[in-house]
Design a protein around this motif. Sequence first.
Motif, PDB file in Angstrom:
ATOM      1  N   LEU A  64       0.859  -1.178   0.000  1.00  0.00           N
ATOM      2  CA  LEU A  64       0.000   0.000   0.000  1.00  0.00           C
ATOM      3  C   LEU A  64       0.900   1.233   0.000  1.00  0.00           C
ATOM      4  O   LEU A  64       1.954   1.235   0.641  1.00  0.00           O
ATOM      5  N   ASN A  65       0.470   2.257  -0.671  1.00  0.00           N
ATOM      6  CA  ASN A  65       1.292   3.464  -0.725  1.00  0.00           C
ATOM      7  C   ASN A  65       1.527   4.055   0.655  1.00  0.00           C
ATOM      8  O   ASN A  65       2.592   4.595   0.922  1.00  0.00           O
ATOM      9  N   HIS A  66       0.533   3.940   1.515  1.00  0.00           N
ATOM     10  CA  HIS A  66       0.773   4.579   2.807  1.00  0.00           C
ATOM     11  C   HIS A  66       1.698   3.761   3.701  1.00  0.00           C
ATOM     12  O   HIS A  66       2.348   4.297   4.577  1.00  0.00           O
ATOM     13  N   TYR A  67       1.788   2.467   3.448  1.00  0.00           N
ATOM     14  CA  TYR A  67       2.803   1.698   4.166  1.00  0.00           C
ATOM     15  C   TYR A  67       4.198   2.142   3.689  1.00  0.00           C
ATOM     16  O   TYR A  67       5.128   2.286   4.490  1.00  0.00           O
TER      17      TYR A  67
END
Lengths: 459, 363
Positions: free
Chosen positions: A115-118
């Motif tokens: 995920l991009n936020h990870y």
Amino acid sequence: MVTEADRIVQQLTRPVSILPLVVLRVVLGVLLYLSMLRFVLKGWVHALYGVPSFHFTYPGFGWVVPLPTPLLTSVYLLLAVLGLCIAAGCAYRLSMGLFCLLFTYTELLDSTYYLNHYYFVSLFTFLLLWLPLHRAAALDVRRRPACARTTVPVWMLWAVQGQLALVYVFAGIAKLNPDWLLHALPLRIWLQEQLGVPGLGFWLGQGWVAYVMSWGGLLFDLTIPLWLWWRRTRPLAYLMVVGFHALTGWLFPIGMFPLLMIGSTLVFFDTRDYAVAWHWLQRCPALRLLAWNLPDAAEPPLPPCLLATLGQRLIVTLFLLGQLVIPLRHWGYAGDVLWNEAGFRFSWRVMLVEKTGSAMFVVADPVSGKWWHVYPEDMLTPQQAKQMAFQPDLIHMFAQHLARQWQAQGYPAVQVYAEVWVSLNGRPAHRLVDPTVDLAREPRRIGAPRWVLPRPPQP
Amino acid sequence: MRVLRLLLVGFALLLGGCGSPARVGPTAAPDLATARRALLTRLTDTVIVPAYSAFAEQTAALLSASEALAANPTPATLAAAQQAWHATYVAWQPLPLSRTEAVRRTQLMSAVNKYPSNTRFIEENISHDNVLSAEQVSRFGATSRGLPALAYLLFDTPPETTLAAFQADARRGQYVVALAGDLHRTATDLYNFWAADGQNYRATFIASDGAGSQLRSGLSELVNAQINALDVLVQQRLGEPLGRKTGGTVQPDLVELTGTGVALAAQIATVQAIRDLLTGGLAEYLTLHARSNPELAAQLLAQTETTRAALAAIPEPLEQALTTHPDAVATAYAESRTLLMLFKVELANVLGVTVTFGDTDGD
């Protein structure tokens, strides 16, 4: 004589209040704590890492394997504690460094969970590791008062703001494609599933709302760092940040990402902003008890236990420069990144496409003449199967896994072919993979593999 | 909260107002929310609930036939009971296509068609002297009740042996009646769960359109149920007997409820039920609203027909056709796969439906 270079150095090392970084440390630490706790409480440690018998590792990281569920749960709980340590400024460098390391370990375990936020959390914690966010309002300072400071060189603040700006701007650049701009896709599709939202359903079902939101989102991403940076527009811009992320977080299942961005962008506010906010807060009698002397940017900087070293600056500079290149690496690859996904990850392509795939593998043994149909759902979790079905590198990885399994059962010459159909942004499905290519014989390579078929023409 | 939501929408509109061109894209779409609600209402009232009603009626007929068999086991009553079972199994096929989360939670469906049957437990019950009634059977595990358990008793051996067993032991007939009675009650409960004059899940289902990040609208659940049914058709009901998972060696014993001769009729009924949903409103909805894939509705209709025809072209029973007409079975398998792909990839994509609901984040 003062040269231009001197002036630049002077400008970059100008002292500014440490307060924005301290606020960031506290807010981020608390959010990281909540994120990790949430992950454990939802049972995702076992579901994502304990249940699958096969994991899609990253190139070069095949050696990173999940610990048994109890141990991995302990890792997540340790991460939660580290989040609290970060917030409190307790053993800051160790806490931040360990958090970055352990969190990145968990993210390297399976690329179907990317995920991009990870990715953002890994990058952000790495960057903050090199900055002295623990030199004020921190337990570290209480333990070693001599290390307290009220200012930091401005480049440190800019580095953090720059990291956030990179996320937004590249997310905006990624939206500069015909589907997003001319067809309001994929938002037009996603909003169909939001028609039950009380009070909004009617509007979300109107075609023009999807266009308005697409263009609005694009302009927001491309320009919000500028509005946050400019003092005159900052309060309104922050309200827009809150509104934008609240709306997307409310409509779509994107977890902690909205809170992370709402919390992190507080770093754009300076001491004067906080002074104004503090002034207003003091009007509330209950809050007067919390009176606290805000660090004063005008105070002369303390010498030095903490002056940034050359190595520190070099690491941060290279780190940020690298991020200017990584999201654009797909320019060096053939084909359309939205279709072949070569260079799709690590490039802030957030909520950018609606892709659905269906994959079936044909395993054939030319020696015995036997052949099998393998449906990934039989061997993978639903989440893994769903993600793999439209990502060529994962399809290749699974084909190689199948080949190894059949070879171990006594079929050394086994061939693996993939029947993969993918629909992109509501269009008719097309084959993603050349069904005549034996994927067991294909090497893993960077960029778009030759066996990925071209993207179908757009309407 | 309501004020906050309105503020958020205002914010979204403001964002667009700042930068969007005055005229972009096509003209405003018809009111999608109303169209979806109308679609769900139409499908529920004309396709889904009538299927539950038909199944309940058929189980009543099966109960009557079972009672006749138990009272007087003759070749005629056995044949009638077998025929009633056959019709009931076919009538059951549309129901899994509306197995939403709420239906699943009732646990009623699992009591209808869970196989393989626990034949040892069934025989033990017949050999005991306890009371055999529908109430008693309703307390048994799912593998000792429902259609597969009835199939075991009605079809498991050649007709002559089956009949002799019923004539020799009256408890066998009583057990069939108890099973049929339990099945009828379950079918009635299922119907009442949906019916407007029952628990009225009908209204909840129609109103359950997507809201926020829950990603579980009525339409979404319906599409997922079709995909699951097609997945089972392709992989288990056709693929496994064809030997697609065993290196190409056909496996006649893996045909569903082997020995009953019902497999092909049931598979055709599944495809027909999917087609009924399309002709009952889904295809029309797609024609009006799936603008990025305008051919999809026609494609789905054509493919359901092609698949149905391919299944119908296989000579009965499927167990024999696997070896006598393997090409015909392989064609039906291939057509079913194409139909599955259309649902799983194109229909899900164009509707923004989440295939296989998960509980993880995205971005």
